[in-house]
Write a protein that holds these residues in place. Sequence first.
Motif, PDB file in Angstrom:
ATOM      1  N   VAL A 296       0.855  -1.186   0.000  1.00 39.34           N
ATOM      2  CA  VAL A 296       0.000   0.000   0.000  1.00 39.34           C
ATOM      3  C   VAL A 296       0.893   1.239   0.000  1.00 39.34           C
ATOM      4  N   ILE A 297       0.593   2.208  -0.856  1.00 42.08           N
ATOM      5  CA  ILE A 297       1.253   3.511  -0.811  1.00 42.08           C
ATOM      6  C   ILE A 297       0.188   4.530  -0.432  1.00 42.08           C
ATOM      7  N   GLU A 298       0.387   5.196   0.710  1.00 40.46           N
ATOM      8  CA  GLU A 298      -0.635   6.105   1.238  1.00 40.46           C
ATOM      9  C   GLU A 298      -0.366   7.571   0.890  1.00 40.46           C
TER      10      GLU A 298
ATOM     11  N   VAL B 155      -8.130  12.890  -7.718  1.00 43.81           N
ATOM     12  CA  VAL B 155      -8.581  11.492  -7.676  1.00 43.81           C
ATOM     13  C   VAL B 155      -9.174  11.095  -9.032  1.00 43.81           C
ATOM     14  N   THR B 156      -9.960  11.980  -9.624  1.00 42.30           N
ATOM     15  CA  THR B 156     -10.535  11.716 -10.943  1.00 42.30           C
ATOM     16  C   THR B 156      -9.442  11.530 -11.983  1.00 42.30           C
ATOM     17  N   PHE B 157      -8.420  12.382 -11.942  1.00 42.48           N
ATOM     18  CA  PHE B 157      -7.279  12.263 -12.864  1.00 42.48           C
ATOM     19  C   PHE B 157      -6.600  10.906 -12.707  1.00 42.48           C
ATOM     20  N   CYS B 158      -6.332  10.519 -11.460  1.00 43.11           N
ATOM     21  CA  CYS B 158      -5.669   9.232 -11.209  1.00 43.11           C
ATOM     22  C   CYS B 158      -6.481   8.070 -11.767  1.00 43.11           C
ATOM     23  N   ARG B 159      -7.770   8.134 -11.595  1.00 42.77           N
ATOM     24  CA  ARG B 159      -8.647   7.060 -12.065  1.00 42.77           C
ATOM     25  C   ARG B 159      -8.784   7.053 -13.585  1.00 42.77           C
ATOM     26  N   GLU B 160      -9.154   8.200 -14.135  1.00 46.36           N
ATOM     27  CA  GLU B 160      -9.548   8.248 -15.544  1.00 46.36           C
ATOM     28  C   GLU B 160      -8.365   8.381 -16.493  1.00 46.36           C
ATOM     29  N   GLU B 161      -7.356   9.146 -16.119  1.00 44.26           N
ATOM     30  CA  GLU B 161      -6.210   9.340 -17.005  1.00 44.26           C
ATOM     31  C   GLU B 161      -5.162   8.237 -16.853  1.00 44.26           C
ATOM     32  N   LEU B 162      -4.948   7.784 -15.620  1.00 39.01           N
ATOM     33  CA  LEU B 162      -3.880   6.827 -15.364  1.00 39.01           C
ATOM     34  C   LEU B 162      -4.385   5.410 -15.101  1.00 39.01           C
ATOM     35  N   GLY B 163      -5.694   5.256 -14.912  1.00 38.50           N
ATOM     36  CA  GLY B 163      -6.253   3.934 -14.647  1.00 38.50           C
ATOM     37  C   GLY B 163      -5.891   3.387 -13.279  1.00 38.50           C
ATOM     38  N   LEU B 164      -5.570   4.277 -12.346  1.00 37.92           N
ATOM     39  CA  LEU B 164      -5.206   3.843 -10.993  1.00 37.92           C
ATOM     40  C   LEU B 164      -6.457   3.599 -10.151  1.00 37.92           C
TER      41      LEU B 164
ATOM     42  N   LEU C 111      -0.736  -2.305  -6.532  1.00 39.60           N
ATOM     43  CA  LEU C 111      -0.738  -1.851  -5.145  1.00 39.60           C
ATOM     44  C   LEU C 111      -2.032  -1.116  -4.826  1.00 39.60           C
ATOM     45  N   ARG C 112      -2.377  -1.104  -3.559  1.00 40.48           N
ATOM     46  CA  ARG C 112      -3.501  -0.284  -3.098  1.00 40.48           C
ATOM     47  C   ARG C 112      -2.969   1.114  -2.830  1.00 40.48           C
ATOM     48  N   LEU C 113      -3.708   2.128  -3.272  1.00 38.08           N
ATOM     49  CA  LEU C 113      -3.203   3.499  -3.228  1.00 38.08           C
ATOM     50  C   LEU C 113      -4.152   4.434  -2.499  1.00 38.08           C
ATOM     51  N   TYR C 114      -3.563   5.362  -1.748  1.00 37.59           N
ATOM     52  CA  TYR C 114      -4.302   6.422  -1.068  1.00 37.59           C
ATOM     53  C   TYR C 114      -3.752   7.765  -1.547  1.00 37.59           C
ATOM     54  N   VAL C 115      -4.600   8.746  -1.628  1.00 42.70           N
ATOM     55  CA  VAL C 115      -4.175  10.111  -1.913  1.00 42.70           C
ATOM     56  C   VAL C 115      -4.001  10.843  -0.579  1.00 42.70           C
ATOM     57  N   GLN C 116      -2.832  11.449  -0.397  1.00 36.25           N
ATOM     58  CA  GLN C 116      -2.580  12.229   0.818  1.00 36.25           C
ATOM     59  C   GLN C 116      -3.086  13.648   0.623  1.00 36.25           C
ATOM     60  N   VAL C 117      -3.878  14.119   1.581  1.00 30.75           N
ATOM     61  CA  VAL C 117      -4.462  15.459   1.526  1.00 30.75           C
ATOM     62  C   VAL C 117      -3.829  16.320   2.621  1.00 30.75           C
ATOM     63  N   ASN C 118      -3.371  17.497   2.247  1.00 31.67           N
ATOM     64  CA  ASN C 118      -2.784  18.447   3.202  1.00 31.67           C
ATOM     65  C   ASN C 118      -3.915  19.313   3.748  1.00 31.67           C
TER      66      ASN C 118
ATOM     67  N   ILE D 218      -7.727   4.106  -6.807  1.00 35.81           N
ATOM     68  CA  ILE D 218      -7.488   4.806  -5.534  1.00 35.81           C
ATOM     69  C   ILE D 218      -8.428   4.231  -4.478  1.00 35.81           C
ATOM     70  N   GLU D 219      -7.849   3.762  -3.370  1.00 36.47           N
ATOM     71  CA  GLU D 219      -8.646   3.097  -2.333  1.00 36.47           C
ATOM     72  C   GLU D 219      -9.211   4.074  -1.308  1.00 36.47           C
TER      73      GLU D 219
END
Length: 219
Positions: free
Chosen positions: A97-99, A147-156, A121-128, A158-159
């Motif tokens: 997992v990368i958080e 999150v939309t970019f990661c999903r739609e552009e990169l096919g990731l 891998l399971r992925l998390y987006v870190q928010v500041n 995001i958990e």
Amino acid sequence: MELQDRLAEVQGRMKKAAAEAGRKPDAVTLVAVSKTFDADSIRPAIAAGQRVFGENRVQEAQGKWPELRAETDGIELHLIGPLQSNKTAEAVALFDVIETVDREKIARTIADEMKRQGRSLRLYVQVNTGLEPQKAGIAPDETVAFVTFCREELGLSIEGLMCIPPAEENPGPHFALLAKLAERCGLEKLSMGMSGDYDVAIGFGATSVRVGSAIFGTR
């Protein structure tokens, strides 16, 4: 107090916090943060049944976890510190997992490296959440788009979302903000809460808490 006793105390507080929030005891995963501790210091936690661990640095984790994993099945390893792009190959090979996905460049690098290695891998987006200039993480108002970019552009896939509230502030509003952002993104997983505030985080819906010093002692 021995490590096993401290671990049991944390687990007990987690169950109590979950019950007070009307949640099931097993709704929250404990990520034992073993950064800066060597393999011999970690083995008692593994012997006590702990299987999920968090590390801040790729190079440090490489020095101990291959050996520990060879000894025990079922270990799950989370990267909870910032990831440098030149360490992505090693991180994808070692972690489950990368958080700390928090910018376009690192998201692209992770996507490319997972394809190259054939790993998912399971992925998390870190928010500041506190918009702290010295801290990693994407700005709250950019989270949904990222999150939309990661999903739609990169096919990731995001958990969930992760945050580290400012040390001097009440963490509650930051946890509430992260939960609201996750809902807007259609995400169910929330990695939030550390040794000083994990029971508060559970009340705000944390699905995993990252606890180090309360288990391993001071570094």
